[in-house]
Design an enzyme around this catalytic site. Structure first.
Site, PDB file in Angstrom:
ATOM      1  CG  ASP A 130      -2.127  -0.881   1.081  1.00  0.00           C
ATOM      2  OD1 ASP A 130      -2.319  -1.417  -0.012  1.00  0.00           O
ATOM      3  OD2 ASP A 130      -2.874  -1.052   2.070  1.00  0.00           O
ATOM      4  CG  ASP A 176      -4.061  -8.012  15.718  1.00  0.00           C
ATOM      5  OD1 ASP A 176      -4.884  -7.197  16.173  1.00  0.00           O
ATOM      6  OD2 ASP A 176      -2.840  -7.911  15.921  1.00  0.00           O
TER       7      ASP A 176
END
Length: 490
Positions: free
Chosen positions: A94, A242
């Site tokens: 990215d 996460d």
């Protein structure tokens, strides 16, 4: 005035009780950990002599402006021992700086050498890391997906040690323990390693050994692709995607396997602005997940009451800093209330709970230190006191993070700048990702340092030394964070 004094003492005492409850939870994890050391792991593993049983694996490498470490990462991953026909690597980049050129060049070189590696670049950073992982998953061929952040350096046999645990069809995640490439670089890296070692030994083992919910740590682990999809895929509405996916997966009855014996080295933030932003993201994300998952856990029919309690306390970990900061802030006026209202002595006895909690933490971290760094009690005592003081100094930064998370205030995913200290020992200060700005939080920490210096002064003027040690630690903690933050901008 008496009513205000009662209110201050009540909040002060309540904050200490919250800290004490957290201490008891950590004591329980310590007991669980010690019990687990007496157990033998009988996990069934793959027989890698049979090629037909070796599953296809996708490795995802989420990147954003990592020019100082990306080549090391890619070349390390290329050396992993695993059948090449059963492996693909996704470089999920990215980046919006010149690191793209380095990454493309190394990927092209490795691809020409026969490695199945693909460079995937999105046109925008929608969803940040979670968005990149989710998009990469669409084309991922592997039944299992290993994830590594840019600063991690896994051992060559890492896949051979982790993938076999998926022989158990109920296991959705295998997580390994983090190691530290630059543990001894500075006081800051030492205390971060000190804290993380406790998390990756006592906490993770203490929870998993009793089937309590644990979390994938964002990197250095493997997911079963089916588990990710069954749990609802990656979501980006929290800063700790996460932790979020971990809880949703476990609510779906997927098992997590934590491997304490497999260590995956990584770089610790070596400058305080990087450590500050990482702490902010982790603590805000924890609070966001508490807000998101609280009622799902409370109402879950698949969880036992004990697992629910541990799950809620786990998600409240970051909120501990709120209690610590409130206790610290009120400790100075408490001195004056104590001097003027002797009849309220009962409230002051609450400090006993803080002392007991500190003793619990001392033994908790001692066991973690002994199992990772050896039986050097003097070195441990130094490390513990340093860690404890600096952790108090971070309490304001982390409290702001927790409040923003609980209030639902959204913010951008700020990556932690990687310095590659090992190769850039003499000129890492030229790192283009390091912010040189002095934030308002840093100035507030300077004011707080002066505030607790006043608390020390008050102990002598009031001839009451009951909180002197606490105020001394707070003064040193906030003073360290403030002065180090100023020094790192030069």
């Amino acid at each position: 005035m008496l009513l205000l004094s009662y209110l201050i003492l009540f909040v002060f005492s309540f904050a200490i009780v919250i800290i004490f409850v957290y201490g008891l939870a950590q004591l329980n994890l310590l007991i669980n950990y010690l019990k687990s050391k007496k157990q033998i792991d009988h996990s069934e593993k793959f027989d890698f002599t049979n090629p037909s049983e070796i599953p296809f694996v996708t490795i995802q490498l989420p990147l954003f402006n990592e020019k100082y470490v990306v080549e090391r990462l890619l070349r390390t991953i290329a050396k992993l021992e695993y059948p090449k026909e059963k492996l693909e690597i996704q470089v999920l980049d990215d980046s919006d700086d010149d690191s793209i050129l380095i990454t493309k060049q190394v990927v092209a070189e490795l691809s020409q050498n026969g490695l199945n590696i693909k460079y995937l670049c999105r046109t925008n950073r929608t969803g940040f890391k979670a968005g990149a992982l989710k998009e990469g998953l669409i084309s991922a061929k592997g039944a299992f997906v290993a994830i590594f952040d840019a600063d991690f350096v896994p051992q060559k046999d890492w896949l051979l040690q982790t993938i076999p645990y998926f022989k158990d069809q109920r296991i959705g995640v295998v997580q390994t323990r983090w190691g530290h490439l630059n543990r001894d670089y500075s006081v800051l890296t030492k205390i971060q390693a000190f804290a993380l070692d406790a998390h990756f030994t006592l906490e993770q083992v203490g929870r998993s050994s009793q089937t309590h919910f644990i979390n994938f740590n964002g990197t250095a682990g493997v997911w079963r692709k089916e588990c990710i999809l069954d749990a609802g895929n990656w979501e980006s509405d929290t800063l700790t995607e996460d932790l979020d996916l971990s809880y949703r997966a476990q609510l779906k009855k997927w098992k997590f396997k934590y491997l304490e014996h497999i260590v995956t080295p990584a770089e610790l933030p070596a400058i305080i602005s990087a450590a500050r932003s990482q702490q902010f993201r982790w603590n805000k994300g924890g609070a966001e997940n508490l807000r998101k998952m609280f009622f799902r856990i409370i109402t879950a029919k698949t969880m036992t009451t004990k697992n629910k309690i541990h799950g809620i306390l786990h998600l409240m970990n970051s909120s501990l800093f709120l209690a610590i900061f409130v206790m610290a802030l009120l400790s100075v006026p408490v001195l004056y209330i104590k001097s003027n209202y002797a009849a309220l002595q009962t409230f002051f006895d609450a400090m006993l709970f803080f002392i007991i909690t500190t003793i619990i933490f001392f033994f908790y971290y001692w066991i973690a230190f002994k199992n990772t760094q050896g039986n050097n009690f003097f070195k441990f005592t130094q490390s513990f006191l340093t860690f404890y003081v600096i952790a108090l100094g971070f309490s304001f930064n982390n409290t702001i993070a927790v409040l923003e998370g609980l209030w639902g205030k959204k913010s951008e995913f700020i990556r932690t700048p990687k310095l590659n200290i090992e190769e850039q020992k003499d000129h890492w200060q030229k790192n283009t990702y390091i912010s040189k700005k002095i934030s308002k939080k840093v100035l507030a920490e300077g004011i707080l340092s002066a505030y607790f210096l006043f608390g020390i002064y008050s102990s002598f003027t009031l001839n009451d030394y009951s909180l002197l040690l606490l105020h001394l630690m707070l003064f040193c903690g906030f003073g360290f964070v403030f002065l180090k933050s100023i020094a790192d901008t030069k």
